[in-house]
Write a protein that holds these residues in place. Structure first.
Motif, PDB file in Angstrom:
ATOM      1  N   LEU A  11       0.712  -1.235  -0.076  1.00  0.00           N
ATOM      2  CA  LEU A  11       0.087   0.119   0.113  1.00  0.00           C
ATOM      3  C   LEU A  11       0.747   1.249   0.054  1.00  0.00           C
ATOM      4  O   LEU A  11       0.675   2.131  -1.036  1.00  0.00           O
ATOM      5  CB  LEU A  11      -0.800  -0.041   1.209  1.00  0.00           C
ATOM      6  N   ALA A  12       1.752   1.424   0.901  1.00  0.00           N
ATOM      7  CA  ALA A  12       2.670   2.662   1.069  1.00  0.00           C
ATOM      8  C   ALA A  12       3.541   2.888   0.040  1.00  0.00           C
ATOM      9  O   ALA A  12       3.909   4.041  -0.306  1.00  0.00           O
ATOM     10  CB  ALA A  12       3.578   2.466   2.423  1.00  0.00           C
ATOM     11  N   THR A  13       3.940   1.748  -0.693  1.00  0.00           N
ATOM     12  CA  THR A  13       5.257   2.084  -1.717  1.00  0.00           C
ATOM     13  C   THR A  13       4.320   1.761  -3.091  1.00  0.00           C
ATOM     14  O   THR A  13       5.088   2.318  -4.208  1.00  0.00           O
ATOM     15  CB  THR A  13       6.270   0.983  -1.575  1.00  0.00           C
ATOM     16  N   GLY A  14       3.236   1.516  -3.177  1.00  0.00           N
ATOM     17  CA  GLY A  14       2.545   1.706  -4.459  1.00  0.00           C
ATOM     18  C   GLY A  14       2.788   0.140  -5.300  1.00  0.00           C
ATOM     19  O   GLY A  14       2.648   0.517  -6.672  1.00  0.00           O
ATOM     20  N   THR A  15       2.911  -0.745  -4.863  1.00  0.00           N
ATOM     21  CA  THR A  15       3.215  -1.939  -5.678  1.00  0.00           C
ATOM     22  C   THR A  15       2.308  -2.119  -6.663  1.00  0.00           C
ATOM     23  O   THR A  15       2.547  -2.680  -7.717  1.00  0.00           O
ATOM     24  CB  THR A  15       3.214  -3.061  -4.810  1.00  0.00           C
ATOM     25  N   VAL A  48      -2.885  -0.721  10.307  1.00  0.00           N
ATOM     26  CA  VAL A  48      -1.898  -1.013   9.664  1.00  0.00           C
ATOM     27  C   VAL A  48      -1.058   0.312   9.190  1.00  0.00           C
ATOM     28  O   VAL A  48      -1.603   0.965   8.492  1.00  0.00           O
ATOM     29  CB  VAL A  48      -2.139  -1.975   8.624  1.00  0.00           C
ATOM     30  N   GLY A  49       0.422   0.141   9.247  1.00  0.00           N
ATOM     31  CA  GLY A  49       1.129   1.217   8.948  1.00  0.00           C
ATOM     32  C   GLY A  49       2.523   0.792   8.308  1.00  0.00           C
ATOM     33  O   GLY A  49       3.310  -0.357   8.866  1.00  0.00           O
ATOM     34  N   TYR A  50       3.104   1.455   7.243  1.00  0.00           N
ATOM     35  CA  TYR A  50       4.474   1.160   6.848  1.00  0.00           C
ATOM     36  C   TYR A  50       5.157   2.521   6.621  1.00  0.00           C
ATOM     37  O   TYR A  50       4.791   3.524   6.159  1.00  0.00           O
ATOM     38  CB  TYR A  50       4.389   0.447   5.708  1.00  0.00           C
ATOM     39  N   ASP A  51       6.464   2.787   7.186  1.00  0.00           N
ATOM     40  CA  ASP A  51       7.328   3.646   6.853  1.00  0.00           C
ATOM     41  C   ASP A  51       8.194   3.594   6.106  1.00  0.00           C
ATOM     42  O   ASP A  51       9.343   2.816   6.232  1.00  0.00           O
ATOM     43  CB  ASP A  51       8.110   3.916   8.562  1.00  0.00           C
ATOM     44  N   PRO A  52       8.015   4.170   4.738  1.00  0.00           N
ATOM     45  CA  PRO A  52       9.005   3.848   3.782  1.00  0.00           C
ATOM     46  C   PRO A  52      10.652   4.130   4.032  1.00  0.00           C
ATOM     47  O   PRO A  52      11.481   3.635   3.467  1.00  0.00           O
ATOM     48  CB  PRO A  52       8.466   4.751   2.489  1.00  0.00           C
ATOM     49  N   GLU A  53      10.779   5.266   5.095  1.00  0.00           N
ATOM     50  CA  GLU A  53      12.322   5.513   5.193  1.00  0.00           C
ATOM     51  C   GLU A  53      12.915   4.570   5.958  1.00  0.00           C
ATOM     52  O   GLU A  53      13.906   4.242   5.795  1.00  0.00           O
ATOM     53  CB  GLU A  53      12.303   6.739   5.947  1.00  0.00           C
ATOM     54  N   ARG A  54      12.158   3.790   6.900  1.00  0.00           N
ATOM     55  CA  ARG A  54      12.449   2.721   7.720  1.00  0.00           C
ATOM     56  C   ARG A  54      12.353   1.442   7.416  1.00  0.00           C
ATOM     57  O   ARG A  54      13.068   0.618   7.872  1.00  0.00           O
ATOM     58  CB  ARG A  54      12.162   2.883   9.368  1.00  0.00           C
ATOM     59  N   CYS A  55      11.558   1.408   6.219  1.00  0.00           N
ATOM     60  CA  CYS A  55      11.205  -0.049   6.034  1.00  0.00           C
ATOM     61  C   CYS A  55      10.670  -0.756   7.067  1.00  0.00           C
ATOM     62  O   CYS A  55      10.805  -1.794   7.272  1.00  0.00           O
ATOM     63  CB  CYS A  55      12.127  -0.919   5.280  1.00  0.00           C
ATOM     64  N   ALA A  56       9.916  -0.019   7.751  1.00  0.00           N
ATOM     65  CA  ALA A  56       9.150  -0.674   9.127  1.00  0.00           C
ATOM     66  C   ALA A  56       7.640  -0.787   8.912  1.00  0.00           C
ATOM     67  O   ALA A  56       6.955   0.209   8.663  1.00  0.00           O
ATOM     68  CB  ALA A  56       9.465   0.201  10.258  1.00  0.00           C
ATOM     69  N   THR A  57       7.069  -2.138   9.608  1.00  0.00           N
ATOM     70  CA  THR A  57       5.812  -2.023   9.482  1.00  0.00           C
ATOM     71  C   THR A  57       5.288  -2.293  10.859  1.00  0.00           C
ATOM     72  O   THR A  57       6.070  -3.122  11.680  1.00  0.00           O
ATOM     73  CB  THR A  57       5.409  -3.413   8.672  1.00  0.00           C
ATOM     74  N   VAL A  58       3.955  -1.769  11.046  1.00  0.00           N
ATOM     75  CA  VAL A  58       3.348  -1.911  12.740  1.00  0.00           C
ATOM     76  C   VAL A  58       1.781  -2.408  12.040  1.00  0.00           C
ATOM     77  O   VAL A  58       1.275  -1.794  11.386  1.00  0.00           O
ATOM     78  CB  VAL A  58       3.394  -0.604  13.355  1.00  0.00           C
ATOM     79  N   VAL A  59       1.674  -3.531  12.699  1.00  0.00           N
ATOM     80  CA  VAL A  59       0.349  -3.963  12.565  1.00  0.00           C
ATOM     81  C   VAL A  59      -0.608  -4.257  14.046  1.00  0.00           C
ATOM     82  O   VAL A  59       0.257  -5.147  14.855  1.00  0.00           O
ATOM     83  CB  VAL A  59       0.136  -5.435  11.871  1.00  0.00           C
ATOM     84  N   VAL A  60      -1.370  -3.788  14.290  1.00  0.00           N
ATOM     85  CA  VAL A  60      -2.152  -4.000  15.768  1.00  0.00           C
ATOM     86  C   VAL A  60      -3.754  -4.540  15.298  1.00  0.00           C
ATOM     87  O   VAL A  60      -4.458  -3.617  14.928  1.00  0.00           O
ATOM     88  CB  VAL A  60      -2.043  -2.763  16.561  1.00  0.00           C
TER      89      VAL A  60
END
Length: 433
Positions: free
Chosen positions: A339-343, A392-404
């Motif tokens: 979602l965040a990177t536009g795959t 659900v979220g993704y930080d493109p700078e850190r390549c970090a994903t958080v899901v709760v």
């Protein structure tokens, strides 16, 4: 979606959504300020010794640079902090997953997926994800823009001539919540029926009829207001242009390509097996005006709220394209970077998607793009629907994903529980956000 306050981290009625900041691109960040007796023991005990604190680490497939991990160093302190917040907010069960190139993927399960049996919540269980569904609907619409079947600046009247002032409302405004159209899930009579007849099946047209019976919040483009009505319209437009049901469009265009084999759009009261039971303290009617409490008031609410009631099988048709999906932690971990990177989109359409605008005059609130929020640098969405709350979220700078994922839509103090757990995680692990 409170009732279905759908949205990213903080908005008024159904499902919480972001609020704040200025127009920004994917790499710009919102500021830190943020936006959901025996009885008490029954809610707390499953969070302690009766339930293992940590689940097995799970690897992320298809996410470059992210590996499976042993328990990372932050888990020892973060886990008791999460448990303490769950006890305070009376969250029955939670699934938390954090992925970074440095730490790999850490997934923990806390609490119970069924208050009647005390069975632990599990990582393979399905939970409703509320307004995270909007990210799917928006993606399909943007794909249709990419294919030339419509444009972001087309008037909605070209597809749905019955929409009030539809000649001045654009597809972009529907996606970005700037249409001004009334949110049907804020209608008191709608919420009364949801409370009294939770088995009711709703058609998209019924939902639109409710919305169109109310005046607009503001002229098209004249403000920002979270409205599920926008996404019901977008779902209908997608079906109209393709001749295919929205559930099939999700499957063919999103779930299959991304490898989300456990995610579905649920059109009735069923939720795929295995699933966690979903719970609710505050009725849908009461949640329209329920304040968010703090301090002693919040503590008193915890004691006075009574038993949560099971709302697992509320008919999800009322949420449809705005919030009727269910998923698992593994599937959402795959979806976050896509979602965040536009795959699934062209770079041009992804840039359009990530053109974020303020959602509030208050500083430090998340901002909103085209079916996606910027929550302190994490690009994604949250969702709130009876029985469940998710982020659900993704930080493109850190390549970090958080899901709760949690099986409670709203705590007795009026907050969105997954949003509160998410804020805790971001504050502890990503403090510069």
């Amino acid at each position: 979606m409170r009732r279905m306050q759908t949205g990213p981290m903080a908005h008024p009625a159904p499902d919480r959504t972001p609020t704040g900041g200025g127009r920004r691109t994917a790499r710009r960040r919102a500021t830190r300020a943020r936006p959901w007796a025996a009885l008490l023991l029954a809610a707390v005990l499953p969070l302690t010794a009766a339930t293992p604190a940590l689940g097995a680490p799970v690897g992320v497939q298809g996410v470059p640079g992210v590996r499976a991990a042993a328990t990372p160093p932050f888990a020892e302190q973060l886990t008791p902090d999460l448990i303490a917040m769950m006890q305070r907010l009376r969250i029955p069960g939670a699934i938390v997953s954090v992925s970074t190139p440095e730490w790999g993927t850490w997934t923990t399960t806390l609490g119970t997926g069924d208050l009647a049996t005390g069975a632990p919540i599990r990582t393979d269980q399905h939970l409703r994800v509320g307004s995270i569904t909007k990210t799917f609907t928006a993606t399909v619409v943007l794909q249709l823009v990419q294919e030339g079947r419509l444009t972001l600046d087309d008037p909605v009247s070209a597809f749905r001539p019955e929409v009030p002032d539809g000649e001045h409302i654009t597809v972009r405004q529907l996606l970005q919540m700037t249409s001004g159209l009334y949110n049907y899930s804020e209608d008191p009579a709608f919420n009364e029926r949801l409370d009294q007849r939770p088995e009711s099946e709703w058609t998209p047209q019924e939902l639109l009829d409710i919305a169109f019976g109310h005046p607009a919040y503001f002229p098209p483009g004249g403000g920002w207001h979270y409205s599920n009505t926008n996404y019901v319209l977008l779902g209908l437009i997608a079906e109209q242009l393709t001749g295919r049901p929205l559930a099939r469009l999700f499957q063919e265009r999103i779930f299959n390509p991304v490898g989300m084999h456990e995610t579905t759009l649920d059109s009735d009261a069923t939720i795929p097996e295995p699933h966690a039971e979903g719970y609710q303290f505050i009725s849908n009617v009461a949640s329209l005006t329920a304040p968010t409490l703090t301090g002693k008031d919040a503590a008193w609410a915890d004691w006075s709220a009574g038993n949560p009631y099971n709302v697992t099988h509320v008919n999800a048709s009322w949420a449809w394209a705005a919030g009727a999906a269910s998923s698992t932690v593994d599937d959402l971990r795959r979806w976050a970077p896509a979602l965040a990177t536009g795959t699934l989109l062209s770079p041009e359409l992804q840039r359009e998607r990530l053109n974020f605008i303020p959602t509030s005059d208050q500083p430090g609130r998340p901002t909103y793009g085209l079916g996606i929020a910027d929550v302190f640098g994490f690009l994604g969405h949250d969702g709130q629907i009876p029985g469940y709350n998710a982020f659900v979220g993704y930080d493109p700078e850190r390549c970090a994903t958080v899901v709760v994922l949690v099986n409670l839509n709203q705590s007795p103090d009026g907050t969105a529980p997954s949003d509160e757990l998410t804020k805790l995680i971001l504050a502890k692990l990503f403090p510069q956000h």
